[in-house]
Scaffold this motif. Structure first.
Motif, PDB file in Angstrom:
ATOM      1  N   LYS A 114       0.826  -1.202   0.000  1.00 51.16           N
ATOM      2  CA  LYS A 114       0.000   0.000   0.000  1.00 51.16           C
ATOM      3  C   LYS A 114       0.862   1.254   0.000  1.00 51.16           C
ATOM      4  CE  LYS A 114      -2.415   1.098   3.704  1.00 51.16           C
ATOM      5  NZ  LYS A 114      -3.486   1.156   4.717  1.00 51.16           N
ATOM      6  N   GLU A 115       1.964   1.247   0.760  1.00 56.21           N
ATOM      7  CA  GLU A 115       2.864   2.403   0.745  1.00 56.21           C
ATOM      8  C   GLU A 115       3.528   2.561  -0.617  1.00 56.21           C
ATOM      9  OE1 GLU A 115       2.878   4.340   3.208  1.00 56.21           O
ATOM     10  OE2 GLU A 115       4.485   5.728   2.665  1.00 56.21           O
ATOM     11  N   ARG A 116       3.859   1.420  -1.253  1.00 56.53           N
ATOM     12  CA  ARG A 116       4.466   1.478  -2.588  1.00 56.53           C
ATOM     13  C   ARG A 116       3.459   2.050  -3.600  1.00 56.53           C
ATOM     14  NH1 ARG A 116       6.127  -3.477  -2.552  1.00 56.53           N
ATOM     15  NH2 ARG A 116       8.238  -3.116  -1.768  1.00 56.53           N
ATOM     16  N   LEU A 117       2.175   1.691  -3.440  1.00 56.03           N
ATOM     17  CA  LEU A 117       1.118   2.240  -4.292  1.00 56.03           C
ATOM     18  C   LEU A 117       1.055   3.759  -4.144  1.00 56.03           C
ATOM     19  CD1 LEU A 117      -1.486   2.059  -6.047  1.00 56.03           C
ATOM     20  CD2 LEU A 117      -2.752   1.710  -3.903  1.00 56.03           C
ATOM     21  N   THR A 118       1.108   4.248  -2.908  1.00 51.50           N
ATOM     22  CA  THR A 118       1.073   5.691  -2.663  1.00 51.50           C
ATOM     23  C   THR A 118       2.216   6.394  -3.388  1.00 51.50           C
ATOM     24  OG1 THR A 118       0.069   5.333  -0.484  1.00 51.50           O
ATOM     25  CG2 THR A 118       1.124   7.465  -0.879  1.00 51.50           C
ATOM     26  N   MET A 119       3.410   5.790  -3.373  1.00 52.11           N
ATOM     27  CA  MET A 119       4.568   6.390  -4.036  1.00 52.11           C
ATOM     28  C   MET A 119       4.371   6.455  -5.546  1.00 52.11           C
ATOM     29  SD  MET A 119       7.540   4.560  -1.748  1.00 52.11           S
ATOM     30  CE  MET A 119       8.878   5.161  -2.759  1.00 52.11           C
ATOM     31  N   TYR A 120       3.847   5.364  -6.135  1.00 57.55           N
ATOM     32  CA  TYR A 120       3.654   5.373  -7.583  1.00 57.55           C
ATOM     33  C   TYR A 120       2.584   6.369  -7.992  1.00 57.55           C
ATOM     34  CZ  TYR A 120       6.661   1.333  -8.416  1.00 57.55           C
ATOM     35  OH  TYR A 120       7.730   0.501  -8.536  1.00 57.55           O
ATOM     36  N   ILE A 121       1.556   6.550  -7.143  1.00 61.42           N
ATOM     37  CA  ILE A 121       0.542   7.558  -7.441  1.00 61.42           C
ATOM     38  C   ILE A 121       1.166   8.953  -7.411  1.00 61.42           C
ATOM     39  CG2 ILE A 121      -1.550   8.679  -6.567  1.00 61.42           C
ATOM     40  CD1 ILE A 121      -2.568   5.934  -5.736  1.00 61.42           C
ATOM     41  N   LYS A 122       2.030   9.216  -6.405  1.00 62.71           N
ATOM     42  CA  LYS A 122       2.701  10.505  -6.336  1.00 62.71           C
ATOM     43  C   LYS A 122       3.620  10.714  -7.530  1.00 62.71           C
ATOM     44  CE  LYS A 122       2.593  11.252  -1.327  1.00 62.71           C
ATOM     45  NZ  LYS A 122       1.954  12.567  -1.421  1.00 62.71           N
ATOM     46  N   LEU A 123       4.239   9.634  -8.019  1.00 66.50           N
ATOM     47  CA  LEU A 123       5.124   9.718  -9.183  1.00 66.50           C
ATOM     48  C   LEU A 123       4.353   9.743 -10.495  1.00 66.50           C
ATOM     49  CD1 LEU A 123       7.919   7.230  -8.050  1.00 66.50           C
ATOM     50  CD2 LEU A 123       8.173   9.696  -8.351  1.00 66.50           C
ATOM     51  N   ARG A 124       3.012   9.598 -10.408  1.00 66.50           N
ATOM     52  CA  ARG A 124       2.125   9.584 -11.588  1.00 66.50           C
ATOM     53  C   ARG A 124       2.457   8.434 -12.534  1.00 66.50           C
ATOM     54  NH1 ARG A 124      -2.049  11.557 -10.187  1.00 66.50           N
ATOM     55  NH2 ARG A 124      -2.668  11.845 -12.376  1.00 66.50           N
ATOM     56  N   LYS A 125       2.825   7.280 -11.991  1.00 69.90           N
ATOM     57  CA  LYS A 125       3.102   6.099 -12.793  1.00 69.90           C
ATOM     58  C   LYS A 125       1.901   5.164 -12.725  1.00 69.90           C
ATOM     59  CE  LYS A 125       8.151   6.249 -12.463  1.00 69.90           C
ATOM     60  NZ  LYS A 125       9.390   5.488 -12.170  1.00 69.90           N
ATOM     61  N   SER A 126       0.987   5.336 -13.683  1.00 70.71           N
ATOM     62  CA  SER A 126      -0.288   4.630 -13.656  1.00 70.71           C
ATOM     63  C   SER A 126      -0.110   3.116 -13.754  1.00 70.71           C
ATOM     64  CB  SER A 126      -1.172   5.123 -14.802  1.00 70.71           C
ATOM     65  OG  SER A 126      -2.370   4.384 -14.864  1.00 70.71           O
ATOM     66  N   ASP A 127       0.735   2.649 -14.676  1.00 73.68           N
ATOM     67  CA  ASP A 127       0.886   1.201 -14.869  1.00 73.68           C
ATOM     68  C   ASP A 127       1.478   0.537 -13.632  1.00 73.68           C
ATOM     69  OD1 ASP A 127       1.808   1.519 -18.390  1.00 73.68           O
ATOM     70  OD2 ASP A 127      -0.141   1.422 -17.412  1.00 73.68           O
ATOM     71  N   SER A 128       2.500   1.161 -13.040  1.00 74.13           N
ATOM     72  CA  SER A 128       3.102   0.594 -11.832  1.00 74.13           C
ATOM     73  C   SER A 128       2.106   0.580 -10.675  1.00 74.13           C
ATOM     74  CB  SER A 128       4.347   1.401 -11.447  1.00 74.13           C
ATOM     75  OG  SER A 128       5.326   1.338 -12.455  1.00 74.13           O
ATOM     76  N   ALA A 129       1.323   1.661 -10.558  1.00 70.28           N
ATOM     77  CA  ALA A 129       0.303   1.711  -9.504  1.00 70.28           C
ATOM     78  C   ALA A 129      -0.735   0.612  -9.713  1.00 70.28           C
ATOM     79  CB  ALA A 129      -0.368   3.086  -9.482  1.00 70.28           C
ATOM     80  N   LYS A 130      -1.132   0.387 -10.963  1.00 67.48           N
ATOM     81  CA  LYS A 130      -2.107  -0.663 -11.267  1.00 67.48           C
ATOM     82  C   LYS A 130      -1.563  -2.032 -10.873  1.00 67.48           C
ATOM     83  CE  LYS A 130      -4.906  -2.560 -15.058  1.00 67.48           C
ATOM     84  NZ  LYS A 130      -5.193  -2.458 -16.511  1.00 67.48           N
ATOM     85  N   ASP A 131      -0.261  -2.276 -11.117  1.00 71.90           N
ATOM     86  CA  ASP A 131       0.352  -3.545 -10.716  1.00 71.90           C
ATOM     87  C   ASP A 131       0.248  -3.741  -9.204  1.00 71.90           C
ATOM     88  OD1 ASP A 131       3.101  -3.309 -13.124  1.00 71.90           O
ATOM     89  OD2 ASP A 131       1.025  -4.037 -13.342  1.00 71.90           O
ATOM     90  N   GLN A 132       0.443  -2.649  -8.432  1.00 71.87           N
ATOM     91  CA  GLN A 132       0.361  -2.749  -6.970  1.00 71.87           C
ATOM     92  C   GLN A 132      -1.059  -3.101  -6.531  1.00 71.87           C
ATOM     93  OE1 GLN A 132       3.365  -2.707  -5.435  1.00 71.87           O
ATOM     94  NE2 GLN A 132       3.996  -2.382  -7.567  1.00 71.87           N
TER      95      GLN A 132
END
Length: 500
Positions: A114-132
Motif C-alpha cells: 500500500k505504501e508502494r502504491l502511494t509512491m507510484y501515485i505521487k510519481l504519476r506512474k499509472s501502470d506501476s500503480a495498477k500492478d500494486q
C-alpha cells in the motif's frame, strides 16, 4: 467528483488505520515521534528505520512494518525515491524471513504494498500503480481479513480518481457506500468528517477546509433524508401503536392530546437544531474563505519577494564590480550577490545530474585541512581520519561544502580545542564526511534554521547567512544531505551524507 474523493479520504481514515499497539512503543519509536513533532525530519527518519529493525528483530512485525512505512514517507517527501523503495524491499524481506504463516505474511505485505502504491501515485506512474493494486488484491485474498477488504476498496477508488478513471472510481465508491448504508454507520462517518475538518484547519489548508465543509453539508443532506425516513417510519409506527391504544381506551383522550403535543415539540426541536447547525456551518465556511484569500495573498507576496531579490542582485552586480572590492562593505555586497546567484542556480537545476569522478581521499582531505590551519585559534589541533582509498563523487561540490564547514570550525573552535575531518563508509553505496569541533554546540532550537536562507537580518560585513543553505542545496543536488548530528554533545558535528 471532489466530494466523492474527500469522502473516500475520510473513509480511508476509518478503514485503513492499522494499530501500532502490538506492544508498548519502544524507546526508538517514541524518539522518532518526538523528533518529528520537533520538526527534525532527518533524525525522525533515522530513528524510525532503527525502530523498524529493532521491532523486526524482536518479532513485532506489525509495529516494524509501520515504522518502515513512516521511514519510507520521510525519504520520499524529500525526493529520496531510491532510498524509499530500498527500505520497502528490506521490509518485504523481513516479512518473508520472520513471518509465522501465510495469512500473517499476506497482511503484513499488504501494508508495504500500500505504501508502494502511494509512491507510484505521487510519481504519476499509472501502470506501476495498477500492478500494486493487483498485488494487494492477491494479498487480501490470502489474508482473508474483512478490514483489509474495506481498505482495498478505498485504495482502489483513490487509484482510479487519481488517474482520471472516474467511471471505475464511481463503481468502487458505490460498493463502499452500499456497505455503509446497509450498516447505517451515520454517526461514525459524521465523526470522521469532523476529524477531517479539524485536521485540515490545523494543517492550514484552506482549500481542504472549504471542500470538507462543502462535502460535509452535502453528505448531511443525503444522510438526513435517510434519517428522516427512519424517523418517519418510527413515528408512524408509534402513532399507529398509540392510535390502537386510543381505540382500545376511548376514554383516554387526554393521553392522545399529550402524545400529539409531545410529537409537535419534538419536530420543532429537530427543526431548530437543523437551523442552528446550518448557521454554525455557514459561519465556518465564511471564515475559511477569508483565510484562503489571506494565504493566497501571502504566497503571491513571497514569490514576488524572491523574484525581486534575484532581479536586484542581477542588476547591481555589474555596478558593484566597478567599485573597489577592498572596501569591506563593497566586498560584502559582492559576496552576497554571488551567493544569491549560486543559490538560485542550485534551486533551478536541483534535478540535473552532477558529474562524478574518482577522488583519492588522503591527498584531497590533507589539502583541505592545510588550507585552514592558518585560520585556527592558538593551540587548536586539526586532525584527519580518512582511509587510503578512492571515492566516486563530485569533487567541486564536496570540496566547497567541506571547506566551508572547516572554515566555520576554525572560527568557532576556542583556544586549545580540536577539529576533526573524518570519512566513514555506511554501506555499499552510502558514505559520509564528518566535520566536528569542540566548543559551544549550536542550540537545538536553531539547528534547522542554520540551513534556511534569509532567517535573520544582519550587517552583510558579518556574513549573509547563505553559506550553509548553499552547502545544503549542493548536498541535495548530489542526492545526499547535510545535517547536524543530534547525538554529538562535545561541540558541533556536521554530517555530509552521499550516495555513490
Amino acid at each position: 467528483m471532489k466530494k466523492v474523493f474527500i469522502l473516500l479520504l475520510s473513509l480511508g481514515l476509518s478503514f485503513g488505520t492499522v494499530s501500532a499497539q502490538e506492544a508498548k512503543k519502544s524507546e526508538l519509536h517514541q524518539r522518532a515521534e518526538s523528533d518529528y513533532e520537533k520538526g527534525n525530519v532527518a533524525s525522525a527518519r533515522f530513528h524510525y528505520i532503527r525502530a523498524f529493525e529493532d521491532y523486526a528483530h524482536n518479532g513485532q512485525l506489525k509495529a516494524s512494518m509501520e515504522c518502515a512505512t513512516r521511514g519510507t514517507y520521510f525519504y520520499y517527501r524529500d525526493n529520496y525515491w531510491k532510498e524509499a523503495f530500498d527500505l520497502l524491499r528490506r521490509a518485504d524481506q523481513e516479512i518473508d524471513v520472520r513471518g509465522k504463516n501465510a495469512k500473517e505474511k499476506a497482511a503484513l505485505h499488504y501494508i508495504i504494498t500500500k505504501e508502494r502504491l502511494t509512491m507510484y501515485i505521487k510519481l504519476r506512474k499509472s501502470d506501476s500503480a495498477k500492478d500494486q493494486i493487483g498485488i494487494m488484491e492477491n494479498q487480501v485474498a490470502y489474508a482473508a481479513d474483512e478490514e483489509l477488504k474495506n481498505d482495498l476498496l478505498y485504495n482502489k477508488a483513490v487509484y482510479h480518481y487519481s488517474f482520471g478513471q472516474n467511471a471505475q472510481g464511481n463503481e468502487v465508491f458505490k460498493e463502499m457506500a452500499s456497505k455503509l448504508t446497509a450498516s447505517k454507520q451515520y454517526d461514525k462517518v459524521d465523526e470522521v468528517y469532523k476529524t477531517l475538518i479539524s485536521n485540515a484547519r490545523r494543517s492550514g489548508n484552506p482549500n481542504m477546509v472549504a471542500q470538507s465543509y462543502s462535502n460535509y453539508l452535502a453528505w448531511k443532506d443525503s444522510v438526513n433524508n435517510l434519517k428522516h425516513a427512519d424517523e418517519i417510519g418510527a413515528l408512524k409506527k408509534q402513532i399507529s401503536d398509540n392510535e390502537a391504544k386510543i381505540e382500545d381506551q376511548a376514554s383516554s383522550l387526554t393521553a392522545r392530546q399529550a402524545i400529539i403535543v409531545g410529537l409537535c415539540i419534538l419536530a420543532a426541536a429537530l427543526a431548530a437544531a437543523l437551523v442552528l447547525g446550518g448557521i454554525v456551518l455557514m459561519r465556518y465556511i465564511l471564515l475559511t474563505r477569508k483565510q484562503k484569500k489571506l494565504i493566497n495573498l501571502a504566497n503571491e507576496n513571497n514569490a514576488l519577494k524572491a523574484k525581486f531579490i534575484s532581479n536586484i542582485s542581477a542588476q547591481l552586480n555589474p555596478t558593484l564590480h566597478k567599485l573597489d572590492a577592498k572596501i569591506p562593505e563593497v566586498k560584502a555586497l559582492l559576496d552576497f550577490s554571488e551567493h544569491i546567484a549560486t543559490l538560485s542556480d542550485l534551486e533551478n537545476t536541483i534535478d540535473q545530474e552532477v558529474e562524478m569522478a574518482d577522488v583519492q581521499l588522503t591527498p584531497f582531505c590533507e589539502e583541505l585541512v592545510s588550507s585552514i590551519k592558518s585560520q585556527v585559534n592558538p593551540g587548536v589541533v586539526v586532525k584527519t581520519n580518512v582511509p587510503s582509498l578512492s571515492v566516486n563523487m563530485n569533487k567541486e561540490y564536496v570540496s566547497h561544502i567541506l571547506q566551508h564547514l572547516l572554515v566555520n570550525a576554525a572560527i568557532y573552535t576556542p583556544k586549545d580545542g580540536t577539529i576533526w575531518l573524518e570519512y566513514k563508509k555506511r554501506g555499499a553505496h552510502v558514505h559520509q564526511f564528518l566535520v566536528s569541533n569542540t566548543g559551544e554546540p549550536i542550540p537545538e532550537d536553531k539547528r534547522d534554521d542554520v540551513f534556511k536562507p534569509f532567517t535573520e537580518v544582519k550587517d552583510f560585513t558579518e556574513g549573509d547567512g547563505l553559506g550553509l543553505p548553499i552547502c545544503k542545496q549542493m548536498a541535495i543536488k548530489m542526492k545526499g544531505d547535510l545535517d547536524i548530528d543530534p547525538e554529538f554533545t562535545k561541540g558541533t558535528r556536521f554530517v555530509l551524507l552521499l550516495h555513490s
